[in-house]
Design a protein around this motif. Structure first.
Motif, PDB file in Angstrom:
ATOM      1  N   CYS A  29       0.842  -1.194   0.000  1.00 44.33           N
ATOM      2  CA  CYS A  29       0.000   0.000   0.000  1.00 44.33           C
ATOM      3  C   CYS A  29       0.876   1.242   0.000  1.00 44.33           C
ATOM      4  CB  CYS A  29      -0.888   0.034   1.252  1.00 44.33           C
ATOM      5  SG  CYS A  29      -2.057  -1.321   1.306  1.00 44.33           S
ATOM      6  N   GLU A  30       0.464   2.233  -0.701  1.00 45.07           N
ATOM      7  CA  GLU A  30       1.136   3.528  -0.687  1.00 45.07           C
ATOM      8  C   GLU A  30       0.365   4.436   0.244  1.00 45.07           C
ATOM      9  OE1 GLU A  30       3.899   4.474  -2.126  1.00 45.07           O
ATOM     10  OE2 GLU A  30       4.259   2.679  -3.328  1.00 45.07           O
ATOM     11  N   GLY A  31       1.048   5.053   1.184  1.00 47.79           N
ATOM     12  CA  GLY A  31       0.394   5.920   2.164  1.00 47.79           C
ATOM     13  C   GLY A  31       0.713   7.383   1.931  1.00 47.79           C
ATOM     14  N   TYR A  32      -0.089   8.035   1.121  1.00 51.86           N
ATOM     15  CA  TYR A  32       0.128   9.451   0.834  1.00 51.86           C
ATOM     16  C   TYR A  32      -0.685  10.326   1.778  1.00 51.86           C
ATOM     17  CZ  TYR A  32       2.367   8.003  -3.482  1.00 51.86           C
ATOM     18  OH  TYR A  32       3.216   7.432  -4.392  1.00 51.86           O
ATOM     19  N   VAL A  33      -0.126  11.459   2.122  1.00 55.35           N
ATOM     20  CA  VAL A  33      -0.798  12.455   2.946  1.00 55.35           C
ATOM     21  C   VAL A  33      -1.144  13.625   2.026  1.00 55.35           C
ATOM     22  CG1 VAL A  33      -0.535  13.944   4.977  1.00 55.35           C
ATOM     23  CG2 VAL A  33       0.505  11.685   4.946  1.00 55.35           C
ATOM     24  N   ARG A  34      -2.175  14.355   2.361  1.00 55.38           N
ATOM     25  CA  ARG A  34      -2.706  15.417   1.498  1.00 55.38           C
ATOM     26  C   ARG A  34      -1.631  16.365   0.957  1.00 55.38           C
ATOM     27  NH1 ARG A  34      -7.392  18.796   4.145  1.00 55.38           N
ATOM     28  NH2 ARG A  34      -5.946  18.380   5.811  1.00 55.38           N
ATOM     29  N   ASP A  35      -0.663  16.767   1.786  1.00 52.65           N
ATOM     30  CA  ASP A  35       0.368  17.701   1.327  1.00 52.65           C
ATOM     31  C   ASP A  35       1.646  17.001   0.867  1.00 52.65           C
ATOM     32  OD1 ASP A  35       1.429  16.893   3.733  1.00 52.65           O
ATOM     33  OD2 ASP A  35       1.487  18.888   4.625  1.00 52.65           O
ATOM     34  N   MET A  36       1.597  15.671   0.768  1.00 54.91           N
ATOM     35  CA  MET A  36       2.705  14.838   0.283  1.00 54.91           C
ATOM     36  C   MET A  36       3.919  14.840   1.205  1.00 54.91           C
ATOM     37  SD  MET A  36       1.276  13.497  -2.294  1.00 54.91           S
ATOM     38  CE  MET A  36       2.570  12.649  -3.167  1.00 54.91           C
ATOM     39  N   LEU A  37       3.752  15.284   2.440  1.00 56.55           N
ATOM     40  CA  LEU A  37       4.824  15.239   3.433  1.00 56.55           C
ATOM     41  C   LEU A  37       4.477  14.193   4.479  1.00 56.55           C
ATOM     42  CD1 LEU A  37       5.454  19.055   3.991  1.00 56.55           C
ATOM     43  CD2 LEU A  37       6.855  17.452   2.679  1.00 56.55           C
ATOM     44  N   PRO A  38       5.476  13.568   5.076  1.00 59.53           N
ATOM     45  CA  PRO A  38       5.181  12.561   6.091  1.00 59.53           C
ATOM     46  C   PRO A  38       4.658  13.166   7.388  1.00 59.53           C
ATOM     47  CG  PRO A  38       7.541  12.886   5.911  1.00 59.53           C
ATOM     48  CD  PRO A  38       6.911  13.706   4.825  1.00 59.53           C
ATOM     49  N   ILE A  39       4.119  12.324   8.228  1.00 57.82           N
ATOM     50  CA  ILE A  39       3.691  12.682   9.577  1.00 57.82           C
ATOM     51  C   ILE A  39       4.770  12.154  10.525  1.00 57.82           C
ATOM     52  CG2 ILE A  39       1.945  12.330  11.379  1.00 57.82           C
ATOM     53  CD1 ILE A  39       0.782  13.778   8.963  1.00 57.82           C
ATOM     54  N   MET A  40       5.287  13.023  11.373  1.00 61.33           N
ATOM     55  CA  MET A  40       6.305  12.624  12.340  1.00 61.33           C
ATOM     56  C   MET A  40       6.094  13.396  13.629  1.00 61.33           C
ATOM     57  SD  MET A  40       9.779  12.638  10.050  1.00 61.33           S
ATOM     58  CE  MET A  40      10.795  12.467  11.492  1.00 61.33           C
ATOM     59  N   GLY A  41       6.212  12.710  14.750  1.00 59.61           N
ATOM     60  CA  GLY A  41       6.154  13.385  16.036  1.00 59.61           C
ATOM     61  C   GLY A  41       5.150  12.763  16.977  1.00 59.61           C
ATOM     62  N   ARG A  42       4.852  13.506  18.028  1.00 63.67           N
ATOM     63  CA  ARG A  42       3.895  13.053  19.052  1.00 63.67           C
ATOM     64  C   ARG A  42       2.464  13.048  18.510  1.00 63.67           C
ATOM     65  NH1 ARG A  42       7.120  16.569  21.391  1.00 63.67           N
ATOM     66  NH2 ARG A  42       8.396  15.883  23.133  1.00 63.67           N
ATOM     67  N   SER A  43       1.680  12.141  19.039  1.00 59.37           N
ATOM     68  CA  SER A  43       0.253  12.143  18.746  1.00 59.37           C
ATOM     69  C   SER A  43      -0.358  13.401  19.344  1.00 59.37           C
ATOM     70  CB  SER A  43      -0.410  10.908  19.355  1.00 59.37           C
ATOM     71  OG  SER A  43      -1.820  11.021  19.303  1.00 59.37           O
ATOM     72  N   ALA A  44      -1.337  13.963  18.665  1.00 62.46           N
ATOM     73  CA  ALA A  44      -2.042  15.140  19.183  1.00 62.46           C
ATOM     74  C   ALA A  44      -3.128  14.746  20.182  1.00 62.46           C
ATOM     75  CB  ALA A  44      -2.658  15.924  18.023  1.00 62.46           C
ATOM     76  N   THR A  45      -3.430  13.450  20.268  1.00 63.12           N
ATOM     77  CA  THR A  45      -4.556  13.011  21.107  1.00 63.12           C
ATOM     78  C   THR A  45      -4.214  11.946  22.140  1.00 63.12           C
ATOM     79  OG1 THR A  45      -5.205  11.337  19.503  1.00 63.12           O
ATOM     80  CG2 THR A  45      -6.229  13.525  19.289  1.00 63.12           C
ATOM     81  N   THR A  46      -3.134  11.186  21.903  1.00 60.69           N
ATOM     82  CA  THR A  46      -2.847  10.035  22.757  1.00 60.69           C
ATOM     83  C   THR A  46      -1.461  10.142  23.377  1.00 60.69           C
ATOM     84  OG1 THR A  46      -4.227   8.707  21.291  1.00 60.69           O
ATOM     85  CG2 THR A  46      -2.783   7.518  22.801  1.00 60.69           C
TER      86      THR A  46
END
Length: 95
Positions: A29-46
């Motif tokens: 599977c290819e996991g693209y994000v809307r702005d084509m940049l990865p997600i990195m860092g702390r969760s905003a909720t957990t």
């Protein structure tokens, strides 16, 4: 698998490929994000959950740096590499 069917279709357009020998394939599977940049860092909720995903289009070249940055963040609660542009909640901030 659909590979044999796909190769026959390609061979009609590119006859030389009919002589190729396939020794291995990969699928995923290819996991693209809307702005084509990865997600990195702390969760905003957990609490105690960290994200590092959405690297499609960036490849494995980032792997060692991502691993180093995430390990630093997880172990020390800080990261020398600025990660704000990769926060999971960056889309919520844009609204």
């Amino acid at each position: 698998t659909r590979l044999p069917t796909q190769l026959r279709a390609v061979a009609r357009l590119l006859p030389a490929i009919a002589q190729a020998t396939v020794i291995r394939t990969w699928s995923g599977c290819e996991g693209y994000v809307r702005d084509m940049l990865p997600i990195m860092g702390r969760s905003a909720t957990t609490p105690r959950l960290f994200h590092a995903f959405g690297f499609s289009g960036h490849g494995f070249q980032l792997g060692p740096g991502v691993g180093d940055a995430m390990a630093e963040l997880i172990m020390t609660d800080r990261c020398e590499t600025p990660l704000d542009d990769f926060r999971v909640d960056r889309f919520a901030r844009a609204v």
